[in-house]
Enzyme design. Structure first.
Site, mmCIF file in Angstrom:
data_model
loop_
_atom_site.group_PDB
_atom_site.id
_atom_site.type_symbol
_atom_site.label_atom_id
_atom_site.label_comp_id
_atom_site.label_asym_id
_atom_site.label_seq_id
_atom_site.Cartn_x
_atom_site.Cartn_y
_atom_site.Cartn_z
ATOM 1 N N GLN A 121 31.580 48.618 40.687
ATOM 2 C CA GLN A 121 32.364 48.971 39.513
ATOM 3 C C GLN A 121 33.064 50.314 39.667
ATOM 4 O OE1 GLN A 121 29.551 48.715 36.275
ATOM 5 N NE2 GLN A 121 29.423 46.489 36.396
ATOM 6 N N HIS A 185 28.047 51.050 36.571
ATOM 7 C CA HIS A 185 27.952 51.868 35.353
ATOM 8 C C HIS A 185 28.366 53.323 35.567
ATOM 9 C CE1 HIS A 185 24.962 48.986 33.124
ATOM 10 N NE2 HIS A 185 25.962 48.346 33.710
ATOM 11 N N GLU A 281 28.869 47.875 21.958
ATOM 12 C CA GLU A 281 28.921 48.759 20.796
ATOM 13 C C GLU A 281 30.254 49.484 20.647
ATOM 14 O OE1 GLU A 281 24.164 50.072 20.945
ATOM 15 O OE2 GLU A 281 25.733 51.595 21.071
ATOM 16 N N TYR A 291 22.469 58.267 20.817
ATOM 17 C CA TYR A 291 22.915 56.910 20.493
ATOM 18 C C TYR A 291 21.967 55.822 20.987
ATOM 19 C CZ TYR A 291 26.881 58.929 18.283
ATOM 20 O OH TYR A 291 27.665 59.655 17.402
ATOM 21 N N TYR A 302 19.570 40.688 31.222
ATOM 22 C CA TYR A 302 20.301 39.497 31.658
ATOM 23 C C TYR A 302 19.356 38.337 31.937
ATOM 24 C CZ TYR A 302 24.257 42.662 32.040
ATOM 25 O OH TYR A 302 25.251 43.567 31.761
#
Length: 408
Positions: A121, A185, A281, A291, A302
């Site tokens: 990613q 991430h 979110e 948070y 998953y």
């Protein structure tokens, strides 16, 4: 481009709610109220913390608008911003930055950018222009960098040369530590806040060994940081009581936040965040607030297993303004501050990856009051969206497209 497949539910209560509101966070007329846009079964039986936190009523834009493909020749674009002259500056995941004219002409790759690690990613991610770009030509961007010990989310800046062929004096101004071999991430969005400081989102790198670091104040994984143009902690950041807390931290407890936007009226920062299986979110950021990830979440692993103690609420941890289950994979986003489509005033637009549409959220008093799915028929993974100087929206997709979305 209007979707007429929904069954319209005329709700006098909802119309009264919309029409009577005149606060700064709402549009005067959000459009036709419909049934909720999400019809698939959720992954969990978790209950929202308040009414309207998920599966809000749908909306349909009444103003005729259209989406035009400017180009389809980009390669995995990740970030898009409009230059003062109306052209688009775009990052591509592999490490290229290009300028695209609204007529569709794509420039050669701009050189001088530090090497990125595009595996997984990672890559060349979000970008923003200096508020004084017209005089200093400075650009700021986020990228994944290979360092000793693995990979990190890094922030760099440099000057766009007069001939627009290279970045001059590129320098890394911030690195989110600790490093980890994971290629997942990274977070990766960046913008300037109303005080002229940089807001940057970082991911917690996904793997189980780094996931808990989203709750640690001594590292910058799973955080939103607030720094100066030189990469130092910005004045006025929250002060944490924990020993060793990093002074650049603004908020914490995030998973993989890929979207940042400033509300056009309040100047407050909003964030989109990828959940696991369920639990995407939208968060309204407040300095110093936790948070919750991975302690509280509306998603599951998953594999289907619960995450942690499978709790969604805990004292001292902030609730998301809105969440999705199943996920839509929210990425780059922007508030609409134009007037060409009146229903969209101050609405939040978010690129959805797995959802393969653009989310439109109408917001009132910092609560979502309606949701619309735009361009779902295009079957594209929408990675980022920005508003141009002309009042139109511009969106990029993983498949290489650049769209202009505007009133007909």
């Amino acid at each position: 481009m209007k979707n007429t497949n929904y069954i319209v539910i005329l709700s006098s209560v909802l119309f009264t709610f919309f029409s009577c509101s005149n606060d700064n966070n709402s549009a005067p007329d959000p459009g036709t109220v419909t049934a909720p846009v999400e019809t698939n079964s959720p992954n969990t039986t978790y209950s929202p913390a308040f009414e309207g936190q998920t599966r809000i009523n749908g909306l349909e834009t009444n103003t005729d608008y259209e989406a035009k493909i400017i180009t389809s020749s980009l390669v995995n674009p990740w970030g898009v911003k409009m230059l003062p002259d109306g052209r688009l500056l775009i990052t591509e995941k592999a490490g290229n930055m290009r300028i695209v004219k609204v007529t569709g002409e794509v420039s050669a790759a701009i050189t001088g950018i530090p090497t990125v690690n595009p595996a997984g990613q990672g890559g060349l991610l979000g970008l923003c222009l200096d508020p004084e770009f017209t005089s200093n030509r400075m650009i700021y961007w986020v990228f994944s960098e290979a360092v000793t010990g693995g990979n990190i989310t890094a922030v760099a800046k440099g000057k766009l040369s007069a001939d627009e062929k290279k970045i001059e004096g590129a320098v890394v101004i911030y690195r989110a530590n600790p490093a980890n071999p994971s290629t997942l991430h990274y977070g990766g969005r960046i913008l300037f806040d109303k005080t002229g400081n940089l807001i940057v989102s970082t991911g917690e790198r996904s793997v189980l060994e780094t996931r808990p670091l989203a709750q640690s104040l001594t590292g910058s994984l799973g955080k939103v940081i607030r720094i100066t143009k030189e990469g130092q902690a910005a004045a006025g950041n929250p002060v944490f009581s924990q020993a060793g807390a990093l002074p650049e931290l603004y908020t914490y407890g995030h998973r993989n936040p890929q979207g940042l936007a400033l509300h056009p009226v309040t100047g407050e920062v909003w964030l989109s965040e990828h959940g696991p299986r369920g639990g995407d979110e939208i968060n309204h950021l407040k300095a110093g607030i936790n948070y919750g990830w991975p302690i509280i979440t509306y998603g599951i692993e998953y594999s289907g297993e619960p995450i942690g103690d499978a709790i969604q609420k805990k004292e001292g941890m902030e609730q998301p303004v809105y969440y999705w289950d199943p996920v839509v994979s929210p990425s780059g986003m922007t508030f609409y501050s134009g007037n060409r489509v009146p229903e969209w005033e101050n609405n939040l637009f978010i690129g959805a990856l797995s959802g393969m549409h653009i989310v439109r959220l109408a917001i009132n008093n910092n609560r979502v009051v309606g949701e619309e799915r735009l361009l779902a028929q295009e079957n594209q993974r929408f990675r980022d969206i920005t508003q141009g100087n002309d009042g139109a929206l511009y969106a990029i997709t993983d498949q290489g497209r650049l769209y202009k979305i505007d009133k007909k």
